[in-house]
Design a protein around this motif. Sequence first.
Motif, PDB file in Angstrom:
ATOM      1  N   CYS A  51       0.852  -1.191   0.000  1.00 37.51           N
ATOM      2  CA  CYS A  51       0.000   0.000   0.000  1.00 37.51           C
ATOM      3  C   CYS A  51       0.887   1.241   0.000  1.00 37.51           C
ATOM      4  CB  CYS A  51      -0.927  -0.022   1.210  1.00 37.51           C
ATOM      5  SG  CYS A  51      -0.035  -0.032   2.778  1.00 37.51           S
ATOM      6  N   ASP A  52       0.252   2.413   0.091  1.00 39.87           N
ATOM      7  CA  ASP A  52       0.994   3.670   0.110  1.00 39.87           C
ATOM      8  C   ASP A  52       1.775   3.864   1.402  1.00 39.87           C
ATOM      9  OD1 ASP A  52       0.127   4.357  -2.409  1.00 39.87           O
ATOM     10  OD2 ASP A  52      -1.674   5.374  -1.678  1.00 39.87           O
ATOM     11  N   LEU A  53       1.486   3.082   2.432  1.00 35.85           N
ATOM     12  CA  LEU A  53       2.209   3.180   3.698  1.00 35.85           C
ATOM     13  C   LEU A  53       3.358   2.176   3.787  1.00 35.85           C
ATOM     14  CD1 LEU A  53      -0.783   3.641   6.173  1.00 35.85           C
ATOM     15  CD2 LEU A  53       0.506   5.374   4.927  1.00 35.85           C
ATOM     16  N   GLY A  54       3.544   1.352   2.769  1.00 36.91           N
ATOM     17  CA  GLY A  54       4.675   0.440   2.724  1.00 36.91           C
ATOM     18  C   GLY A  54       4.459  -0.896   3.394  1.00 36.91           C
ATOM     19  N   ARG A  55       3.214  -1.272   3.666  1.00 33.63           N
ATOM     20  CA  ARG A  55       2.950  -2.575   4.280  1.00 33.63           C
ATOM     21  C   ARG A  55       2.814  -3.647   3.200  1.00 33.63           C
ATOM     22  NH1 ARG A  55      -1.500   0.328   8.079  1.00 33.63           N
ATOM     23  NH2 ARG A  55      -0.059   1.175   9.635  1.00 33.63           N
ATOM     24  N   LEU A  56       3.155  -4.877   3.564  1.00 34.74           N
ATOM     25  CA  LEU A  56       3.160  -5.995   2.623  1.00 34.74           C
ATOM     26  C   LEU A  56       1.909  -6.843   2.821  1.00 34.74           C
ATOM     27  CD1 LEU A  56       6.898  -7.066   2.931  1.00 34.74           C
ATOM     28  CD2 LEU A  56       5.867  -5.641   1.156  1.00 34.74           C
ATOM     29  N   TYR A  57       1.272  -7.211   1.700  1.00 40.45           N
ATOM     30  CA  TYR A  57       0.059  -8.032   1.742  1.00 40.45           C
ATOM     31  C   TYR A  57       0.130  -9.080   0.641  1.00 40.45           C
ATOM     32  CZ  TYR A  57      -1.573  -3.638   3.882  1.00 40.45           C
ATOM     33  OH  TYR A  57      -1.694  -2.503   4.635  1.00 40.45           O
ATOM     34  N   ASN A  58      -0.610 -10.155   0.854  1.00 38.04           N
ATOM     35  CA  ASN A  58      -0.929 -11.070  -0.245  1.00 38.04           C
ATOM     36  C   ASN A  58      -2.067 -10.467  -1.062  1.00 38.04           C
ATOM     37  OD1 ASN A  58       0.940 -13.167   0.254  1.00 38.04           O
ATOM     38  ND2 ASN A  58      -0.381 -13.990   1.874  1.00 38.04           N
ATOM     39  N   LYS A  59      -1.938 -10.500  -2.360  1.00 34.90           N
ATOM     40  CA  LYS A  59      -2.951  -9.882  -3.206  1.00 34.90           C
ATOM     41  C   LYS A  59      -4.316 -10.537  -3.023  1.00 34.90           C
ATOM     42  CE  LYS A  59      -3.678  -8.208  -7.916  1.00 34.90           C
ATOM     43  NZ  LYS A  59      -3.137  -8.187  -9.302  1.00 34.90           N
ATOM     44  N   ASP A  60      -4.345 -11.851  -2.849  1.00 35.85           N
ATOM     45  CA  ASP A  60      -5.615 -12.546  -2.633  1.00 35.85           C
ATOM     46  C   ASP A  60      -6.309 -12.055  -1.366  1.00 35.85           C
ATOM     47  OD1 ASP A  60      -4.937 -13.948  -4.865  1.00 35.85           O
ATOM     48  OD2 ASP A  60      -4.184 -15.703  -3.790  1.00 35.85           O
ATOM     49  N   ALA A  61      -5.527 -11.802  -0.312  1.00 37.74           N
ATOM     50  CA  ALA A  61      -6.108 -11.329   0.945  1.00 37.74           C
ATOM     51  C   ALA A  61      -6.719  -9.939   0.777  1.00 37.74           C
ATOM     52  CB  ALA A  61      -5.037 -11.310   2.031  1.00 37.74           C
ATOM     53  N   VAL A  62      -6.063  -9.077  -0.003  1.00 39.54           N
ATOM     54  CA  VAL A  62      -6.602  -7.720  -0.224  1.00 39.54           C
ATOM     55  C   VAL A  62      -7.897  -7.783  -1.025  1.00 39.54           C
ATOM     56  CG1 VAL A  62      -6.127  -5.489  -1.295  1.00 39.54           C
ATOM     57  CG2 VAL A  62      -4.325  -6.679  -0.058  1.00 39.54           C
ATOM     58  N   ILE A  63      -7.936  -8.646  -2.026  1.00 37.03           N
ATOM     59  CA  ILE A  63      -9.152  -8.772  -2.840  1.00 37.03           C
ATOM     60  C   ILE A  63     -10.306  -9.298  -1.986  1.00 37.03           C
ATOM     61  CG2 ILE A  63     -10.187 -10.012  -4.773  1.00 37.03           C
ATOM     62  CD1 ILE A  63      -7.443  -9.912  -6.132  1.00 37.03           C
ATOM     63  N   GLU A  64     -10.033 -10.290  -1.144  1.00 36.18           N
ATOM     64  CA  GLU A  64     -11.085 -10.805  -0.258  1.00 36.18           C
ATOM     65  C   GLU A  64     -11.558  -9.728   0.723  1.00 36.18           C
ATOM     66  OE1 GLU A  64      -9.541 -14.239   1.636  1.00 36.18           O
ATOM     67  OE2 GLU A  64      -9.499 -15.472  -0.193  1.00 36.18           O
ATOM     68  N   TYR A  65     -10.641  -8.913   1.203  1.00 31.90           N
ATOM     69  CA  TYR A  65     -11.017  -7.832   2.127  1.00 31.90           C
ATOM     70  C   TYR A  65     -11.899  -6.799   1.429  1.00 31.90           C
ATOM     71  CZ  TYR A  65     -10.426  -3.366   4.527  1.00 31.90           C
ATOM     72  OH  TYR A  65     -10.657  -2.151   5.113  1.00 31.90           O
ATOM     73  N   LEU A  66     -11.570  -6.468   0.187  1.00 32.49           N
ATOM     74  CA  LEU A  66     -12.361  -5.466  -0.540  1.00 32.49           C
ATOM     75  C   LEU A  66     -13.742  -6.012  -0.909  1.00 32.49           C
ATOM     76  CD1 LEU A  66      -9.585  -4.037  -2.883  1.00 32.49           C
ATOM     77  CD2 LEU A  66     -10.565  -2.954  -0.869  1.00 32.49           C
ATOM     78  N   LEU A  67     -13.832  -7.304  -1.162  1.00 33.59           N
ATOM     79  CA  LEU A  67     -15.128  -7.887  -1.509  1.00 33.59           C
ATOM     80  C   LEU A  67     -16.054  -7.977  -0.302  1.00 33.59           C
ATOM     81  CD1 LEU A  67     -13.995 -10.757  -3.917  1.00 33.59           C
ATOM     82  CD2 LEU A  67     -15.109  -8.613  -4.536  1.00 33.59           C
ATOM     83  N   ASP A  68     -15.502  -8.198   0.870  1.00 32.20           N
ATOM     84  CA  ASP A  68     -16.329  -8.340   2.075  1.00 32.20           C
ATOM     85  C   ASP A  68     -15.595  -7.683   3.241  1.00 32.20           C
ATOM     86  OD1 ASP A  68     -18.207  -9.022   3.928  1.00 32.20           O
ATOM     87  OD2 ASP A  68     -17.695 -11.156   4.000  1.00 32.20           O
ATOM     88  N   LYS A  69     -15.855  -6.384   3.428  1.00 33.61           N
ATOM     89  CA  LYS A  69     -15.214  -5.656   4.519  1.00 33.61           C
ATOM     90  C   LYS A  69     -15.879  -5.911   5.869  1.00 33.61           C
ATOM     91  CE  LYS A  69     -13.426  -1.872   1.716  1.00 33.61           C
ATOM     92  NZ  LYS A  69     -13.346  -0.405   1.540  1.00 33.61           N
ATOM     93  N   SER A  70     -17.070  -6.513   5.862  1.00 32.58           N
ATOM     94  CA  SER A  70     -17.778  -6.765   7.114  1.00 32.58           C
ATOM     95  C   SER A  70     -17.240  -7.987   7.860  1.00 32.58           C
ATOM     96  CB  SER A  70     -19.271  -6.970   6.838  1.00 32.58           C
ATOM     97  OG  SER A  70     -19.474  -8.101   5.988  1.00 32.58           O
ATOM     98  N   ALA A  71     -16.486  -8.843   7.162  1.00 38.46           N
ATOM     99  CA  ALA A  71     -15.962 -10.050   7.808  1.00 38.46           C
ATOM    100  C   ALA A  71     -14.909  -9.674   8.853  1.00 38.46           C
ATOM    101  CB  ALA A  71     -15.356 -10.988   6.768  1.00 38.46           C
ATOM    102  N   GLU A  72     -14.878 -10.430   9.936  1.00 38.80           N
ATOM    103  CA  GLU A  72     -13.939 -10.167  11.016  1.00 38.80           C
ATOM    104  C   GLU A  72     -12.574 -10.753  10.681  1.00 38.80           C
ATOM    105  OE1 GLU A  72     -15.462 -11.572  14.660  1.00 38.80           O
ATOM    106  OE2 GLU A  72     -17.217 -10.244  14.666  1.00 38.80           O
ATOM    107  N   ARG A  73     -11.549  -9.920  10.792  1.00 38.81           N
ATOM    108  CA  ARG A  73     -10.177 -10.333  10.538  1.00 38.81           C
ATOM    109  C   ARG A  73      -9.303  -9.845  11.691  1.00 38.81           C
ATOM    110  NH1 ARG A  73     -12.407  -9.169   5.634  1.00 38.81           N
ATOM    111  NH2 ARG A  73     -12.162 -10.734   3.991  1.00 38.81           N
TER     112      ARG A  73
END
Length: 304
Positions: A51-73
């Motif tokens: 992201c713009d803050l320099g944190r590392l993510y798996n792309k699949d995890a970001v897509i799942e987060y954007l599709l369902d932001k209501s899920a608890e993580r």
Amino acid sequence: MGCDGGTIPKRHELVKGPKKVEKVDKNAALVARWYYCALTQEKLNRPVVSCDLGRLYNKDAVIEYLLDKSAERPNMEVAVHIRGIKDVKELNLTDNPAWQGDRANTKGDRYEDLHHACYICPVVGLEMNGRHKFCYLRTCGCVFSERALREVKTEICHKCGDPFQNSDIVILNGSKEEVEELRKGMEERRAKEKLGKKSKKSKAAETVSKSEASKDNPGPSKTTKNELKTATVNKAEDSIASAPEPSTSTAVFIKPVAAAGSKRLFSGRDEKSETYKSLFTSHSSAKRTKDQTSNWVTHTPYHF
């Protein structure tokens, strides 16, 4: 004297001082930030995004987060600033040729060096394990060590050749001060994007209003156009009437074909002289007699 329940307590048992703050293992913190996804705490696997803050993510995890932001993580707060897939950049990482992965310790009888990274800097060769600062370019996503960009100063990417500016450099897993600077830059860019969108909308509204104004104030009416047409036709007829008569030798004159209101005029021939008709093969003088005609054996397409 002993084992009778009359033991004397010691001073540290009676006087309780301030609680000791548990120190976080630096090695464990580095491994968690550089080897695991910041959102799901799973191992980083390609494709890896940042992201713009320099944190590392798996792309699949970001897509799942954007599709369902209501899920608890477990770490929802680290991705609150991600509004869409455009807010992250896929990283162009360089593999470490010395990295063997989990294959090196399949039996569990070898020492596993946690600081042995699977990605390196393509310029200097430093491993991306948290011991050295790494950054990526927002334009192309290529990852380099800060030492490489500091020692080899250039405005072109060392790996792909795309141009970049200093504002396009994003530090990966930086300190709190560096994250705050990146956050300020992110907010400034988003504010500029909003202003650009507003200006585009205002320009579009102006063009729509101009088109509506042109519809409300059309050009000359159909009646005036028809009057202009009739006037031009009348002028053409007057010019034809005032023209001198042609000579009898030519017997050619301009003839108005249509009545008033017609759009086109053309020339015509009413009477044609014999000399003019003799120029064509259909005239009687051009026809041949039986004596002049050739035999059928030598008959050609030019036979009349």
